[in-house]
Design an enzyme around this catalytic site. Structure first.
Site, PDB file in Angstrom:
ATOM      1  N   GLY A  82      28.893 -38.067 132.668  1.00  0.00           N
ATOM      2  CA  GLY A  82      29.426 -38.579 133.922  1.00  0.00           C
ATOM      3  C   GLY A  82      30.412 -39.710 133.665  1.00  0.00           C
ATOM      4  O   GLY A  82      30.807 -39.976 132.524  1.00  0.00           O
ATOM      5  N   ALA A  83      30.817 -40.373 134.744  1.00  0.00           N
ATOM      6  CA  ALA A  83      31.704 -41.537 134.629  1.00  0.00           C
ATOM      7  C   ALA A  83      31.551 -42.373 135.891  1.00  0.00           C
ATOM      8  O   ALA A  83      31.053 -41.891 136.916  1.00  0.00           O
ATOM      9  CB  ALA A  83      33.155 -41.100 134.462  1.00  0.00           C
ATOM     10  N   GLY A  95      29.901 -46.643 131.445  1.00  0.00           N
ATOM     11  CA  GLY A  95      29.018 -47.715 130.995  1.00  0.00           C
ATOM     12  C   GLY A  95      28.201 -48.354 132.093  1.00  0.00           C
ATOM     13  O   GLY A  95      27.497 -49.320 131.844  1.00  0.00           O
ATOM     14  N   GLY A  96      28.289 -47.801 133.307  1.00  0.00           N
ATOM     15  CA  GLY A  96      27.449 -48.316 134.397  1.00  0.00           C
ATOM     16  C   GLY A  96      25.974 -48.293 134.003  1.00  0.00           C
ATOM     17  O   GLY A  96      25.209 -49.176 134.376  1.00  0.00           O
ATOM     18  N   GLU A 103      28.036 -43.201 123.972  1.00  0.00           N
ATOM     19  CA  GLU A 103      28.804 -42.192 124.718  1.00  0.00           C
ATOM     20  C   GLU A 103      30.200 -42.036 124.106  1.00  0.00           C
ATOM     21  O   GLU A 103      30.709 -40.921 123.963  1.00  0.00           O
ATOM     22  CB  GLU A 103      28.918 -42.601 126.188  1.00  0.00           C
ATOM     23  CG  GLU A 103      27.582 -42.538 126.912  1.00  0.00           C
ATOM     24  CD  GLU A 103      27.621 -43.068 128.338  1.00  0.00           C
ATOM     25  OE1 GLU A 103      26.715 -42.740 129.096  1.00  0.00           O
ATOM     26  OE2 GLU A 103      28.555 -43.822 128.680  1.00  0.00           O
TER      27      GLU A 103
HETATM   28  C1  5RP Z   1      26.297 -44.496 131.600  1.00  0.00           C
HETATM   29  C2  5RP Z   1      27.555 -43.926 132.168  1.00  0.00           C
HETATM   30  C3  5RP Z   1      27.430 -42.964 133.284  1.00  0.00           C
HETATM   31  O1  5RP Z   1      28.071 -41.785 132.929  1.00  0.00           O
HETATM   32  C4  5RP Z   1      28.076 -43.533 134.508  1.00  0.00           C
HETATM   33  O2  5RP Z   1      27.506 -44.808 134.772  1.00  0.00           O
HETATM   34  C5  5RP Z   1      27.879 -42.614 135.711  1.00  0.00           C
HETATM   35  O3  5RP Z   1      26.550 -42.632 136.102  1.00  0.00           O
HETATM   36  P1  5RP Z   1      25.997 -41.731 137.265  1.00  0.00           P
HETATM   37  O4  5RP Z   1      26.109 -40.305 136.816  1.00  0.00           O
HETATM   38  O5  5RP Z   1      24.562 -42.188 137.425  1.00  0.00           O
HETATM   39  O6  5RP Z   1      26.801 -42.006 138.504  1.00  0.00           O
HETATM   40  O7  5RP Z   1      28.643 -44.212 131.733  1.00  0.00           O
HETATM   41  O8  5RP Z   1      26.558 -45.459 130.613  1.00  0.00           O
END
Ligand code: 5RP
Length: 234
Positions: A82-83, A95-96, A103
Site C-alpha cells: 500500500g501507500a 511509512g504510515g 518496504e
Molecule cells: C506502512 C505503509 C503502508 O503501506 C501505508 O501506511 C498504507 O497503509 P494502509 O494500507 O493501512 O492505508 O507504508 O509502513
C-alpha cells in the site's frame, strides 16, 4: 463506498498479477492485510513469500505461509504494498505504519512493484500526509533540527513517540511539506547523517498503481520516468 471496501478491491485486483511459480513480496498495512487474507486462495501458485514487517510476517504465518528472508530469495518477482500517498508518476509516500525501510528494500529488490491504494490517496503533489523518516535514536533530535532549520524544506518534524521500528529505530513525521521534486527531496533527506530511510519512494517508484474507487479498480502504469530497478536487469 467505504475506504475499507476500496482497499479490499485494490488488493483483489493485485492477486491477478501473481503468476505460477512467483516469489511474492508482501508489504504492510490495512490494504495489504486484505491481500494476506486472500493469498491462501492461490497458495499453489506461490513459490515463496518475503515480508516487510514483523506484523505482516505474523499474519502470513497465521495463514499458513513459511516466510523466507530476502537473503534467501535475492532479487525476486513481485512486491505488493500500500501507500499513504501517490502522485500520477507513481511516486509515493510510505511509512504510515512505520515499516518504510524494509518496504523500500523489498521494493528495490523486486522486478515489479504493484501499489494498492484507495482513491483518497491519489494526490497532485506529495506532502499533505506527514512524511515518515526513520532515524537512529541517537540522531533523532539532530535530524529534526536539520529538517526544521532547512530554509527550502520548511517541514515540521514530530517524533512518533513510543513507536520503535522493527529495526530498533525512531520515526519522525514531517508535517507541512510540499514535495514538488520527490527525487531530489528523497536524495536530500537520505543524505542527512542519522537518517535510515525517508518514506519518499521516487527513486524506486511503483510500476503499477491499482486504485480502488466507487466504480471499481483503476490501473495506472508507470511509463518510464521512474524505471523499475532491481538487483538484476531482466
Ligand atoms: C506502512 C505503509 C503502508 O503501506 C501505508 O501506511 C498504507 O497503509 P494502509 O494500507 O493501512 O492505508 O507504508 O509502513
Amino acid at each position: 463506498m467505504e475506504a475499507s471496501n476500496k482497499k479490499r478491491s485494490a488488493a483483489k485486483a493485485a492477486m491477478e498479477f501473481i503468476e505460477p511459480g512467483m516469489t511474492v513480496g508482501v508489504g504492510t498495512g490495512s490494504t495489504v492485510n486484505f491481500l494476506i487474507e486472500m493469498l491462501p486462495e492461490i497458495r499453489n501458485k506461490i513459490n515463496r513469500v518475503v515480508s516487510s514487517s514483523e506484523v505482516s510476517t505474523a499474519l502470513l504465518e497465521a495463514h499458513g505461509f513459511n516466510v523466507s528472508t530476502l537473503n534467501e530469495v535475492g532479487d525476486y518477482d513481485i512486491y505488493i504494498d500500500g501507500a499513504d500517498e501517490s502522485n500520477n508518476r507513481l511516486q509515493l509516500i510510505k511509512g504510515g505504519g512505520g515499516a518504510l525501510t524494509r518496504e523500500k528494500v523489498l521494493a528495490f529488490a523486486a522486478r515489479r512493484f504493484i501499489c494498492i491504494i484507495d482513491d483518497t490517496k491519489l494526490v497532485g503533489m506529495l506532502g499533505s500526509f506527514p512524511l515518515p523518516v526513520e532515524v537512529l535514536p541517537m540522531a533523532q533530535a539532530m535530524v529534526a533540527l536539520a529538517m526544521s532549520k532547512s530554509t527550502d524544506m520548511r517541514g515540521q518534524p514530530i517524533w512518533r513517540e513510543g513507536f520503535i521500528t522493527d529495526n530498533g529505530n525512531h520515526i519522525l513525521d514531517v508535517h507541512d511539506l510540499q514535495i514538488s521534486d520527490p527525487l531530489e527531496m528523497e536524495a536530500r533527506i537520505n543524505g542527512i547523517p542519522g537518517v535510515v530511510t525517508v518514506g519518499i519512494f521516487a527513486e524506486r517508484a511503483a510500476d503499477i498503481l491499482l486504485i480502488g474507487g466507487d466504480n471499481g479498480v483503476k490501473e495506472i502504469r508507470n511509463i518510464g520516468i521512474c524505471a523499475p530497478r532491481g538487483w538484476v536487469n531482466s
